[in-house]
Write an enzyme that holds these catalytic residues in place. Sequence first.
Site, PDB file in Angstrom:
ATOM      1  N   ASP A 270       9.589   3.003  13.446  1.00 21.05           N
ATOM      2  CA  ASP A 270      10.273   1.873  14.088  1.00 21.05           C
ATOM      3  C   ASP A 270      11.696   1.606  13.576  1.00 21.05           C
ATOM      4  OD1 ASP A 270       9.145   1.070  11.695  1.00 21.05           O
ATOM      5  OD2 ASP A 270       8.042  -0.642  12.500  1.00 21.05           O
TER       6      ASP A 270
ATOM      7  N   ASP B 163       0.847  -1.192   0.000  1.00 21.79           N
ATOM      8  CA  ASP B 163       0.000   0.000   0.000  1.00 21.79           C
ATOM      9  C   ASP B 163       0.883   1.242   0.000  1.00 21.79           C
ATOM     10  OD1 ASP B 163       0.918  -0.223   2.678  1.00 21.79           O
ATOM     11  OD2 ASP B 163      -0.922  -1.261   3.229  1.00 21.79           O
TER      12      ASP B 163
ATOM     13  N   ASP C  98       1.260   4.834   1.606  1.00 20.42           N
ATOM     14  CA  ASP C  98       0.788   5.752   2.645  1.00 20.42           C
ATOM     15  C   ASP C  98       1.380   7.130   2.407  1.00 20.42           C
ATOM     16  OD1 ASP C  98      -0.581   3.682   3.883  1.00 20.42           O
ATOM     17  OD2 ASP C  98       1.146   3.134   5.115  1.00 20.42           O
TER      18      ASP C  98
HETATM   19  P1  ATP Z   1       4.066  -3.648   5.225  1.00 21.81           P
HETATM   20  O1  ATP Z   1       4.795  -3.836   3.955  1.00 21.81           O
HETATM   21  O2  ATP Z   1       3.850  -4.898   5.960  1.00 21.81           O
HETATM   22  O3  ATP Z   1       2.819  -2.807   5.102  1.00 21.81           O
HETATM   23  P2  ATP Z   1       5.006  -1.369   6.643  1.00 21.81           P
HETATM   24  O4  ATP Z   1       6.362  -1.006   7.168  1.00 21.81           O
HETATM   25  O5  ATP Z   1       4.417  -0.486   5.591  1.00 21.81           O
HETATM   26  O6  ATP Z   1       5.102  -2.852   6.149  1.00 21.81           O
HETATM   27  P3  ATP Z   1       2.713  -0.701   8.193  1.00 21.81           P
HETATM   28  O7  ATP Z   1       2.104  -1.451   9.321  1.00 21.81           O
HETATM   29  O8  ATP Z   1       1.928  -0.480   6.961  1.00 21.81           O
HETATM   30  O9  ATP Z   1       4.045  -1.474   7.862  1.00 21.81           O
HETATM   31  O10 ATP Z   1       3.210   0.677   8.798  1.00 21.81           O
HETATM   32  C1  ATP Z   1       3.524   1.801   8.011  1.00 21.81           C
HETATM   33  C2  ATP Z   1       4.670   2.572   8.658  1.00 21.81           C
HETATM   34  O11 ATP Z   1       4.288   3.030   9.957  1.00 21.81           O
HETATM   35  C3  ATP Z   1       5.938   1.764   8.873  1.00 21.81           C
HETATM   36  O12 ATP Z   1       6.745   1.743   7.728  1.00 21.81           O
HETATM   37  C4  ATP Z   1       6.594   2.517  10.013  1.00 21.81           C
HETATM   38  O13 ATP Z   1       7.246   3.672   9.550  1.00 21.81           O
HETATM   39  C5  ATP Z   1       5.408   2.956  10.837  1.00 21.81           C
HETATM   40  N1  ATP Z   1       5.093   1.981  11.904  1.00 21.81           N
HETATM   41  C6  ATP Z   1       4.273   0.906  11.822  1.00 21.81           C
HETATM   42  N2  ATP Z   1       4.211   0.234  12.979  1.00 21.81           N
HETATM   43  C7  ATP Z   1       5.008   0.893  13.831  1.00 21.81           C
HETATM   44  C8  ATP Z   1       5.372   0.706  15.196  1.00 21.81           C
HETATM   45  N3  ATP Z   1       4.894  -0.313  15.901  1.00 21.81           N
HETATM   46  N4  ATP Z   1       6.211   1.612  15.756  1.00 21.81           N
HETATM   47  C9  ATP Z   1       6.687   2.663  15.038  1.00 21.81           C
HETATM   48  N5  ATP Z   1       6.402   2.873  13.761  1.00 21.81           N
HETATM   49  C10 ATP Z   1       5.574   2.029  13.152  1.00 21.81           C
HETATM   50 MG    MG Z   2       2.383  -0.649   4.814  1.00 25.67          MG
END
Ligand code: ATP
Ligand code: MG
Length: 464
Positions: free
Chosen positions: A159, A76, A78
Amino acid sequence: MIRKFLRKVFSRKAPAAISQSTAKLGTIPFKQHGIRRNQINPCALKITTSLQQAGFSAYIVGGAARDLLLGLTPKDFDVATNATPEQVHHIFRRSRIIGRRFRLVHVICGAETVEVSTFRGHSSTDDNNHSSITLTDQHGRLLRDNVFGSQEEDAVRRDFTVNALFYDPAKEEILDYLNGYEDIKAKKLRVIGDPTQRYREDPIRMLRAVRLASKLDMQIEEETAKPIGDLAPLLQNVPPSRLFDEMLKLLLSGYALSCVVDLRARGLHHGLLPMLDVILEQPLGERFITIALRDTDERIKQNKPVSPGFLFAILLWHEVLSSWNSLRASGEKPMPALFKAMDEILSIQRKKLAIPRRFDAIIQEVWVMQPRFEDRTGRKPFRLITHPRFRAAYDFMLLRCESGELSMELGEWWKTFLSAENETREKMLLKQSSPKKSKRRRSRKKAPSDPALNVENTIKNDNN
Ligand code: ATP
Ligand code: MG
């Protein structure tokens, strides 16, 4: 009581995760990173463009920027902006503000929804400025993190460094405060700030480390990995629904096998799948989980559906089997013994990671149908294939055959039966049910599908 708790919490001096002065902005131009704006999803691109035209800053953030740099297709896109949720909502007619505590805007274009979040700060406890106070529990877990902040603060509260990059589609440049770009190139997953503190704030980050390392084929950097074993028990304090969601993300990531192996290697499985050690220590159990998760990963990569209930049925099966076999060995009748074993295992599991009740039906049906595959007499196979969950139970049975728990002959018989015309099916049944006693006695010796042999197998394995 509450006041006492608040006083205790506010008086704790939470060290800042990383001081902003250590966050140094680097700008990475197109000629270095190579990401074109046409690689951005059109809806997300339209959003960043409109926000920028309205005078705000807006970037593609998080997983999307990271995945593009790694040559992966983002799940996705964001968007992060300095506009408040109300301002974002005002600009996009088809949008809505969601979340009470953590307010985001969902902007809709056609069938798509893009999440737009306002830059957030990682505020530390600050007695002089209560508006930016972040509440933590006694373990340091963040209870509130909905304070708006600058772009730099937004990078720092994320994170991992690789998740803290901002891509500006207008300039085709990446803003990098934390050397995330270098870490991506070196394939290093590094926590932002002090790993211990960041895991205390949100223990889910330990699971995210495992999932992202597998998915992105990255090494968890040494300092990031070090505290995980000791802090694993903190997962107990995470709200169960969040823990379950994260576990599901991990199992449905397409990398379930390597994630489960890594969870166990880092001691993170105790609070999630308490029986995993026992299961994986039995050769048959290990083979079953390996084959089944590999198969699941393959299905996900081919965009085929995978049911969470089916996955948990896989993960817990060998414990159910072992308990079922013991109960039968002590004289209980097969079906009551199976029900008792299922209840026992599900209740042990519930004490750690509660599987939501909505998945119970599929888990139990898949298990309960298993003995029926071994009875190929009379009209029984015909009745079995009309069961609404037949397909899942059948796939499960094939995995049992493949792992060596049941004979391959049984799996082959069912494959042939399913693909055959009715006439052939009838003949297959006759062959199974005719010279009853003598044939059964003979097959007992060699067919590992015989329940009596399974009891012996499992007891033998338990003693290993
Ligand atoms: P995926 O490909 O699984 O979606 P993602 O890194 O995009 O991985 P998301 O859950 O969509 O994961 O989260 C989007 C963003 O929000 C992450 O890239 C990170 O910057 C931030 N984020 C998500 N979870 C946390 C957390 N627990 N603590 C701090 N930042 C977070
Ligand atoms: Mg994501």
